[in-house]
Scaffold this active site. Structure first.
Site, PDB file in Angstrom:
ATOM      1  CG  HIS A 463       5.216   3.822  -2.108  1.00 52.47           C
ATOM      2  ND1 HIS A 463       4.752   4.750  -1.209  1.00 52.47           N
ATOM      3  CD2 HIS A 463       4.699   4.179  -3.308  1.00 52.47           C
ATOM      4  CE1 HIS A 463       3.986   5.628  -1.835  1.00 52.47           C
ATOM      5  NE2 HIS A 463       3.940   5.300  -3.122  1.00 52.47           N
ATOM      6  CD  GLU A 464       5.383   2.909  -6.791  1.00 48.96           C
ATOM      7  OE1 GLU A 464       4.241   2.752  -7.258  1.00 48.96           O
ATOM      8  OE2 GLU A 464       5.821   4.035  -6.448  1.00 48.96           O
ATOM      9  CG  HIS A 467       0.347   2.759  -5.417  1.00 48.73           C
ATOM     10  ND1 HIS A 467      -0.598   3.619  -4.918  1.00 48.73           N
ATOM     11  CD2 HIS A 467       1.520   3.447  -5.397  1.00 48.73           C
ATOM     12  CE1 HIS A 467      -0.017   4.786  -4.607  1.00 48.73           C
ATOM     13  NE2 HIS A 467       1.273   4.695  -4.882  1.00 48.73           N
ATOM     14  CG  HIS A 470      -5.838   0.842  -3.447  1.00 46.76           C
ATOM     15  ND1 HIS A 470      -5.673   2.198  -3.459  1.00 46.76           N
ATOM     16  CD2 HIS A 470      -7.100   0.637  -3.008  1.00 46.76           C
ATOM     17  CE1 HIS A 470      -6.788   2.783  -3.041  1.00 46.76           C
ATOM     18  NE2 HIS A 470      -7.673   1.854  -2.765  1.00 46.76           N
TER      19      HIS A 470
HETATM   20 ZN   LIG Z   1       2.809   6.139  -4.640  1.00 43.83          ZN
END
Ligand SMILES: [Zn+2]
Length: 676
Positions: A463-464, A467, A470
């Site tokens: 998940h991290e 980011h 991104h």
């Molecule tokens: Zn998050």
């Protein structure tokens, strides 16, 4: 001070901050000079005798504040990831100063007059799409910050912002103290029955760090503590959960109520009926009604699901003679049901999730499959803590892309949770590539032992890193439109999509291998795991929904409602009225430790996780079912969405990838809520 490392741009690769030279005493002068320098830069913009134009106003503003940004990214990170008393004091002192600095810019009449003039002339300026977008967003930001208010209204706004900023710093400090005070000290090792050897060692180390004998069970910053699934001692489970639930209530509870009232007043000043209305106006959701509608759609089926699951757990507990099944039993018996009915013992999984392997053969490998990226550890570059590692990221053709810093382990100087942030944001204008980092709170193994992760931690890692991608894959001209600077209810979307790779067969087969034998995680264990995962969906959903509704209730209040006096009563009433009062499944966060809302800028924004999940579930189905090679789908996701940041509207980016609007069906199916 002439040797302050913040005063000049970093000479290190990618402008990585020179952590080895940075000391606490550098912050104050750099923060002061950074604010002064930016105000001087703005003075030059407003004092320019030339008429207001895009370059001399908008681009000049984009370029301003370089020194302040350099020090702030490092300071903010240290105050979260490696704090100390001096940094905490500085944080409390500077939050209001920084809020006032922000106001000095956004409420500068002369500056806004110039921006407004450029904005009025925008059609005649021959701007490209990204420049026009920057101008629109900037203008909107100033209006939302109060640029159009009268002098008296602006004075009140400045007061509100200053008080909110210092309240937020206080909330953080009080939470830090409450978390530390809430740790349970156990002297008798027998009480720890159910914990693994590693967990017992970690608890002993925790006690030593606090200068105590015995074992410390420290609190994670959410309600249901992971150890609740394991501790056989019911009394200890109850104490642990009670301690988790009660932390911060007496100190942060009243503070949160005050902050909610101040935010409501600020929203009214800016012309909105509530802080939530003000917040979502700028988001992809758009209106309070749109969010309320999604939440309402989810409550009834989630509760029905959760109640079925709770009944099964209570039944399992009854076999142990438990007749007063409670919240402190839920995780323990969920684990029991997983073990007996699905024959999945989550502790059995850990040996297959060794950190280094999950990182390189899982997280990095998925980024290679989808986007062609390669990673090399740079042992010559220092992070901000000995545990921080630095990786250089390359494109498929070897072009350098940026740096990724990884700081995985928990320590007393780090706040709870997991997060990503940037140290340098990508910008074509400033000729910069991205430097991003991930922070997690994995328990550090004893020296010489491997870090074996839980399934949750594996997902968090993916998940991290979503980011991080991104930020890394950002390809825009203007820094304020780069990477993760998208609406908050869109920002969780790429990270949630990235979780998909944790179970992508080709990726899973590679990283989920026994750390001693190299054996892959057995397929039949995976199948059972998937079934077991479906069990518990109702409970997990209710936990998140309850927290979301608390946030929503705090921030849909209007300015003429009285400040909440009794926080406990308020919480109970909100959940009851929403039809979500399940005593056995408390909210994922209660007000006293809901740092997202009162420290982290997610006030009226916690719904973003569910909102983004609608987009995420839809996109995962697209990746799986579009019939195209993964690398091709990845490239289109990267080109049309990840790389665009805020340079296009979020929903336009979504439509560019999937070719249509998002649908809620895939989320309902994933959460076991599909109605037939
Ligand atoms: Zn998050």
């Amino acid at each position: 001070m002439t040797d302050n490392p913040f005063l000049a741009p970093s000479a290190l690769p990618y402008q990585l901050p020179p952590f080895a030279e940075i000391r606490d005493e550098h912050y104050r002068p750099a923060l002061d000079q950074g604010m002064a320098a930016q105000l001087a830069e703005i003075g030059r913009i407003t004092g320019n005798p030339e008429p207001a134009g895009f370059e001399n106003t908008v681009v000049a503003l984009e370029r301003s504040g370089a020194l302040l940004t350099r020090v702030l990214v490092v300071f903010d990170n240290q105050s979260s990831a490696h704090t100390n008393d001096a940094v905490q004091e500085l944080d409390a002192e500077y939050r209001p100063k920084l809020a006032a600095h922000d106001d000095a810019i956004h409420l500068d009449q002369a500056l806004f007059a110039r921006i407004d003039e450029v904005h009025r002339n925008r059609a005649e300026l021959g701007l490209d799409a990204e420049s026009l977008r920057l101008l629109e967003r900037l203008h909107q930001r100033f209006v939302r910050a109060g640029a159009r208010l009268s002098g008296a209204e602006q004075r009140r706004l400045r007061e509100l912002n200053a008080e909110l900023a210092s309240a937020s710093a206080t909330f953080q400090q009080q939470l830090h103290a409450a978390n530390a005070a809430g740790a349970l000290l156990v002297t008798d090792a027998e009480q720890l029955a159910g914990l693994s050897e590693g967990e017992i060692e970690a608890a002993a180390a925790g006690a030593r760090e606090r200068g105590e004998e015995g074992y410390a069970l420290t609190l994670m910053n959410f309600t249901n503590q992971p150890l609740l699934a394991k501790l056989a001692d019911r009394g200890l489970r109850r104490r642990l959960l009670d301690s988790a639930l009660a932390r911060g209530l007496s100190t942060n509870g009243p503070l949160a109520a005050r902050m909610a009232a101040l935010r409501a007043e600020r929203a009214a000043l800016l012309g909105y009926p509530s802080h939530a209305a003000y917040t979502v106006a700028d988001q992809t959701a758009g209106t309070v009604e749109a969010v309320s509608e999604l939440l309402a759609k989810l409550v009834a089926p989630s509760v029905a699901n959760a109640e079925r699951e709770l009944a099964r757990l209570a039944q399992a507990a009854e076999a142990d003679g438990v007749t007063d099944f409670g919240a402190h039993d839920v995780a323990y018996y969920a684990e029991r049901v997983r073990r007996t009915e699905y024959e999945v013992d989550t502790a059995e999984l850990r040996p297959y999730y060794e950190l280094e392997r999950v990182l390189r053969d899982g997280v990095f490998h998925a980024a290679q499959l989808a986007y062609g990226l390669a990673f090399t550890e740079r042992l010559d570059l220092a992070g901000y803590h000995p545990d921080t590692r630095v990786f250089e990221v390359f494109e498929e053709d070897g072009t350098p892309l940026g740096l990724f810093l990884a700081d995985f382990f928990a320590r007393p100087s780090k706040r709870g949770g997991a997060w990503m942030d940037e140290l340098v944001s990508q910008s074509g204008l400033l000729d910069r590539r991205a430097v991003v980092f991930n922070n997690l709170n994995i328990t550090k193994p004893a020296p010489g032992r491997p870090a074996l992760l839980s399934l949750d931690e594996v997902r968090t890692l993916f998940h991290e890193f979503g980011h991080a991608l991104h930020g890394l894959l950002s390809d825009v001209r203007y820094p304020s439109l780069a990477g993760t600077r998208v609406p908050r209810d869109f920002v969780e979307f790429p990270s949630q999509v990235n979780e998909m790779w944790s179970t992508w067969p080709e990726v899973q087969a590679r990283y989920a291998r026994h750390y001693q034998t190299g054996e892959p995680l057995p397929t039949e264990l995976l199948d059972r795991l998937e079934e077991a995962e479906n069990f518990g969906q109702g409970l997990r959903m209710v936990e998140v929904l309850a927290a979301t509704l608390l946030d929503w209730a705090w921030h849909t209040r209007s300015a003429d409602q009285e400040t909440v006096q009794d926080v406990e009563e308020f919480e109970a009433r909100v959940l009851k009225e929403a039809g979500l009062a399940l005593p056995a499944m408390p909210p994922r966060y209660r007000t006293g430790y809901f740092a997202h809302l009162f420290v982290g800028g997610y006030g009226a924004g916690y719904y973003s996780y569910l909102w983004s999940e609608v987009l995420d579930a839809d996109t995962v189905e697209w990746f799986q079912g579009n019939g195209r090679p993964v690398r091709e789908s990845g490239e289109s996701f990267r080109r049309d969405l990840l790389s665009r940041g805020d340079s296009v509207s979020a929903m336009d980016a979504f439509r560019a990838v999937l070719g249509r609007d998002p649908q809620v069906g895939p989320l309902l199916a994933r959460r076991g809520l599909a109605q037939d």
